[in-house]
Design a protein around this motif. Sequence first.
Motif, PDB file in Angstrom:
ATOM      1  N   GLY A   1      18.100  32.400 -50.522  1.00 39.53           N
ATOM      2  CA  GLY A   1      17.707  32.015 -49.170  1.00 39.53           C
ATOM      3  C   GLY A   1      18.270  30.679 -48.733  1.00 39.53           C
ATOM      4  O   GLY A   1      18.454  30.435 -47.537  1.00 39.53           O
ATOM      5  N   LEU A   2      18.560  29.803 -49.701  1.00 40.47           N
ATOM      6  CA  LEU A   2      19.092  28.477 -49.377  1.00 40.47           C
ATOM      7  C   LEU A   2      20.617  28.430 -49.361  1.00 40.47           C
ATOM      8  O   LEU A   2      21.227  27.883 -48.441  1.00 40.47           O
ATOM      9  CB  LEU A   2      18.578  27.452 -50.412  1.00 40.47           C
ATOM     10  CG  LEU A   2      17.133  27.009 -50.294  1.00 40.47           C
ATOM     11  CD1 LEU A   2      16.697  26.315 -51.577  1.00 40.47           C
ATOM     12  CD2 LEU A   2      16.947  26.073 -49.097  1.00 40.47           C
ATOM     13  N   TYR A   3      21.227  29.020 -50.415  1.00 43.03           N
ATOM     14  CA  TYR A   3      22.673  28.844 -50.613  1.00 43.03           C
ATOM     15  C   TYR A   3      23.466  30.139 -50.519  1.00 43.03           C
ATOM     16  O   TYR A   3      24.693  30.122 -50.657  1.00 43.03           O
ATOM     17  CB  TYR A   3      22.923  28.215 -51.993  1.00 43.03           C
ATOM     18  CG  TYR A   3      22.250  26.873 -52.167  1.00 43.03           C
ATOM     19  CD1 TYR A   3      22.747  25.736 -51.533  1.00 43.03           C
ATOM     20  CD2 TYR A   3      21.115  26.744 -52.964  1.00 43.03           C
ATOM     21  CE1 TYR A   3      22.134  24.506 -51.699  1.00 43.03           C
ATOM     22  CE2 TYR A   3      20.493  25.518 -53.139  1.00 43.03           C
ATOM     23  CZ  TYR A   3      20.999  24.403 -52.501  1.00 43.03           C
ATOM     24  OH  TYR A   3      20.383  23.188 -52.667  1.00 43.03           O
ATOM     25  N   ASN A   4      22.760  31.249 -50.316  1.00 46.88           N
ATOM     26  CA  ASN A   4      23.403  32.566 -50.284  1.00 46.88           C
ATOM     27  C   ASN A   4      24.111  32.879 -51.602  1.00 46.88           C
ATOM     28  O   ASN A   4      25.128  33.564 -51.638  1.00 46.88           O
ATOM     29  CB  ASN A   4      24.399  32.690 -49.123  1.00 46.88           C
ATOM     30  CG  ASN A   4      24.739  34.150 -48.822  1.00 46.88           C
ATOM     31  OD1 ASN A   4      23.924  35.041 -49.066  1.00 46.88           O
ATOM     32  ND2 ASN A   4      25.933  34.396 -48.306  1.00 46.88           N
TER      33      ASN A   4
ATOM     34  N   ARG B   1      20.696  41.865 -52.729  1.00 44.49           N
ATOM     35  CA  ARG B   1      20.400  41.556 -51.331  1.00 44.49           C
ATOM     36  C   ARG B   1      19.420  42.557 -50.722  1.00 44.49           C
ATOM     37  O   ARG B   1      18.411  42.178 -50.118  1.00 44.49           O
ATOM     38  CB  ARG B   1      21.701  41.561 -50.523  1.00 44.49           C
ATOM     39  CG  ARG B   1      21.506  41.306 -49.019  1.00 44.49           C
ATOM     40  CD  ARG B   1      22.772  41.646 -48.250  1.00 44.49           C
ATOM     41  NE  ARG B   1      23.088  43.067 -48.386  1.00 44.49           N
ATOM     42  CZ  ARG B   1      24.226  43.626 -47.992  1.00 44.49           C
ATOM     43  NH1 ARG B   1      25.173  42.867 -47.461  1.00 44.49           N
ATOM     44  NH2 ARG B   1      24.443  44.921 -48.133  1.00 44.49           N
ATOM     45  N   ASP B   2      19.708  43.849 -50.861  1.00 38.88           N
ATOM     46  CA  ASP B   2      18.895  44.865 -50.187  1.00 38.88           C
ATOM     47  C   ASP B   2      17.490  44.961 -50.765  1.00 38.88           C
ATOM     48  O   ASP B   2      16.524  45.175 -50.026  1.00 38.88           O
ATOM     49  CB  ASP B   2      19.588  46.226 -50.256  1.00 38.88           C
ATOM     50  CG  ASP B   2      20.870  46.266 -49.427  1.00 38.88           C
ATOM     51  OD1 ASP B   2      20.983  45.466 -48.481  1.00 38.88           O
ATOM     52  OD2 ASP B   2      21.752  47.096 -49.721  1.00 38.88           O
ATOM     53  N   SER B   3      17.354  44.787 -52.083  1.00 37.71           N
ATOM     54  CA  SER B   3      16.014  44.870 -52.672  1.00 37.71           C
ATOM     55  C   SER B   3      15.173  43.658 -52.274  1.00 37.71           C
ATOM     56  O   SER B   3      13.967  43.776 -52.034  1.00 37.71           O
ATOM     57  CB  SER B   3      16.099  45.000 -54.193  1.00 37.71           C
ATOM     58  OG  SER B   3      16.747  43.904 -54.777  1.00 37.71           O
ATOM     59  N   ARG B   4      15.806  42.480 -52.177  1.00 35.09           N
ATOM     60  CA  ARG B   4      15.092  41.292 -51.694  1.00 35.09           C
ATOM     61  C   ARG B   4      14.552  41.517 -50.292  1.00 35.09           C
ATOM     62  O   ARG B   4      13.389  41.235 -49.998  1.00 35.09           O
ATOM     63  CB  ARG B   4      16.021  40.070 -51.648  1.00 35.09           C
ATOM     64  CG  ARG B   4      16.319  39.415 -52.968  1.00 35.09           C
ATOM     65  CD  ARG B   4      17.270  38.240 -52.767  1.00 35.09           C
ATOM     66  NE  ARG B   4      16.645  37.132 -52.063  1.00 35.09           N
ATOM     67  CZ  ARG B   4      16.978  36.723 -50.843  1.00 35.09           C
ATOM     68  NH1 ARG B   4      17.926  37.356 -50.161  1.00 35.09           N
ATOM     69  NH2 ARG B   4      16.376  35.696 -50.291  1.00 35.09           N
ATOM     70  N   LEU B   5      15.398  42.045 -49.429  1.00 33.81           N
ATOM     71  CA  LEU B   5      14.988  42.235 -48.034  1.00 33.81           C
ATOM     72  C   LEU B   5      13.975  43.365 -47.905  1.00 33.81           C
ATOM     73  O   LEU B   5      13.091  43.319 -47.040  1.00 33.81           O
ATOM     74  CB  LEU B   5      16.222  42.509 -47.176  1.00 33.81           C
ATOM     75  CG  LEU B   5      17.242  41.355 -47.134  1.00 33.81           C
ATOM     76  CD1 LEU B   5      18.438  41.699 -46.244  1.00 33.81           C
ATOM     77  CD2 LEU B   5      16.589  40.047 -46.686  1.00 33.81           C
TER      78      LEU B   5
ATOM     79  N   LYS C   1      28.419  34.563 -55.317  1.00 30.54           N
ATOM     80  CA  LYS C   1      28.441  34.898 -53.903  1.00 30.54           C
ATOM     81  C   LYS C   1      29.376  36.083 -53.684  1.00 30.54           C
ATOM     82  O   LYS C   1      28.944  37.174 -53.357  1.00 30.54           O
ATOM     83  CB  LYS C   1      28.867  33.696 -53.070  1.00 30.54           C
ATOM     84  CG  LYS C   1      28.775  33.914 -51.566  1.00 30.54           C
ATOM     85  CD  LYS C   1      29.119  32.637 -50.806  1.00 30.54           C
ATOM     86  CE  LYS C   1      28.983  32.839 -49.312  1.00 30.54           C
ATOM     87  NZ  LYS C   1      29.343  31.608 -48.566  1.00 30.54           N
ATOM     88  N   THR C   2      30.640  35.858 -53.894  1.00 30.64           N
ATOM     89  CA  THR C   2      31.615  36.955 -53.757  1.00 30.64           C
ATOM     90  C   THR C   2      32.564  36.945 -54.952  1.00 30.64           C
ATOM     91  O   THR C   2      33.769  37.069 -54.813  1.00 30.64           O
ATOM     92  CB  THR C   2      32.420  36.807 -52.446  1.00 30.64           C
ATOM     93  OG1 THR C   2      33.022  35.509 -52.428  1.00 30.64           O
ATOM     94  CG2 THR C   2      31.545  36.997 -51.234  1.00 30.64           C
ATOM     95  N   PHE C   3      31.973  36.776 -56.153  1.00 31.53           N
ATOM     96  CA  PHE C   3      32.755  36.759 -57.390  1.00 31.53           C
ATOM     97  C   PHE C   3      33.860  35.685 -57.344  1.00 31.53           C
ATOM     98  O   PHE C   3      34.981  35.914 -57.743  1.00 31.53           O
ATOM     99  CB  PHE C   3      33.346  38.147 -57.679  1.00 31.53           C
ATOM    100  CG  PHE C   3      32.289  39.162 -57.930  1.00 31.53           C
ATOM    101  CD1 PHE C   3      31.640  39.221 -59.162  1.00 31.53           C
ATOM    102  CD2 PHE C   3      31.903  40.052 -56.931  1.00 31.53           C
ATOM    103  CE1 PHE C   3      30.648  40.156 -59.389  1.00 31.53           C
ATOM    104  CE2 PHE C   3      30.906  40.981 -57.160  1.00 31.53           C
ATOM    105  CZ  PHE C   3      30.270  41.031 -58.400  1.00 31.53           C
ATOM    106  N   GLU C   4      33.480  34.514 -56.852  1.00 30.44           N
ATOM    107  CA  GLU C   4      34.406  33.399 -56.836  1.00 30.44           C
ATOM    108  C   GLU C   4      34.339  32.658 -58.176  1.00 30.44           C
ATOM    109  O   GLU C   4      33.559  32.992 -59.060  1.00 30.44           O
ATOM    110  CB  GLU C   4      34.055  32.467 -55.675  1.00 30.44           C
ATOM    111  CG  GLU C   4      34.172  33.154 -54.298  1.00 30.44           C
ATOM    112  CD  GLU C   4      33.545  32.328 -53.188  1.00 30.44           C
ATOM    113  OE1 GLU C   4      32.870  31.339 -53.509  1.00 30.44           O
ATOM    114  OE2 GLU C   4      33.731  32.674 -52.018  1.00 30.44           O
TER     115      GLU C   4
END
Length: 364
Positions: free
Chosen positions: A198-201, A166-170, A207-210
Amino acid sequence: MKFELPKYHHPDFEKDMFKNAPNATLEEVTRDGISPRNYHALSVYPEYFKINGKWVLAAESRMDTVCVADDTPGHERVDIVEFRNLKKGDKVVIGRTEDASEGIYVWTQGFLEEEETQDTFAFRSGRSRETAFSVDYDTLYDVLRHEKANNGYVTLIVGTALALDRDSRLALERLIREGYVQAIFCGTETAAFDLEKGLYNTVWGQKTFEKEQNTTRNLYATINLARKYGSTKALVESGQVKDGFIKACVEMDVPFVLAGTIRDRLGLPETINNVYEAQNVMRTHAKKTSTIIMMSAILFTIATGNMTPSYNVFDNEVRPVYMYTIDIQEFAVNKLADRGTLTAVSIVTNAQDFIRNVDRALNN
């Protein structure tokens, strides 16, 4: 201390070795794409060719190319051409020496002060995890500030790792929006992962290790959606992509080149699947590049490094092309030097941490 580009100085052509040197031997191409025997293969360093008694600088010397000369009196010039692009009638420079004895001279001292010499040996001159890179980072920050202030052309090679965090993308998105990037090279999956986030997070479904992690469902949905809209640009303009560096490229009119590979299963609309066409498009940017940063993409790094000169000529001024290669693997950053691109500064670090450091230094 204000950053300044090093000044280039030409060789002293008043020396006897240059005055007494013969004109470079030229031989015409008889069939498209086939060079005459004993052609002179170029390097990344400045090279001069004696044409009609004049020493002419090759403006874009780069690996895996030959020199095509125009010896029309009063219009002497040289062009750097890939073998496959040679045309019947082109006059190719012949010769295997580089010391002016055949009208060919390779000049490695152009950006050194007249009294400077290069070390032939230095202890621990290679780059490893134990190397301190603080000075390299500081120099890079100065270079990028200079490029932005002086309309430079900064090209980034972006590996998949930067799309997974996330942080490197931003961080990369901010650098594009703040005007520090003029072109990006990457593969289909790198761009598609960024768009998926960007579309589906999610990235690779994560996402959160689901339980849905490590699936390609959203990746292919992303590519299919872009193909449905007809272009990545149209997809971004639909408003569905919330963030990311591809969105920033579209909105800031920064070109991105997606070169396909034999492993690509499904490409974005912009993916270039013909390798020669991809090379040509990448080379149009490499020719304009004044700084290039290659991050965590070893094959793209080697390819781009070999097509990029160590110097370029802008507004009749010769200046260095700053080149950085970033990877967590020592093998990866040293591979470029093994291939002959000796001018790259290598930083052995996580590419995600690297881009975040650059963002913090320039945008905070």
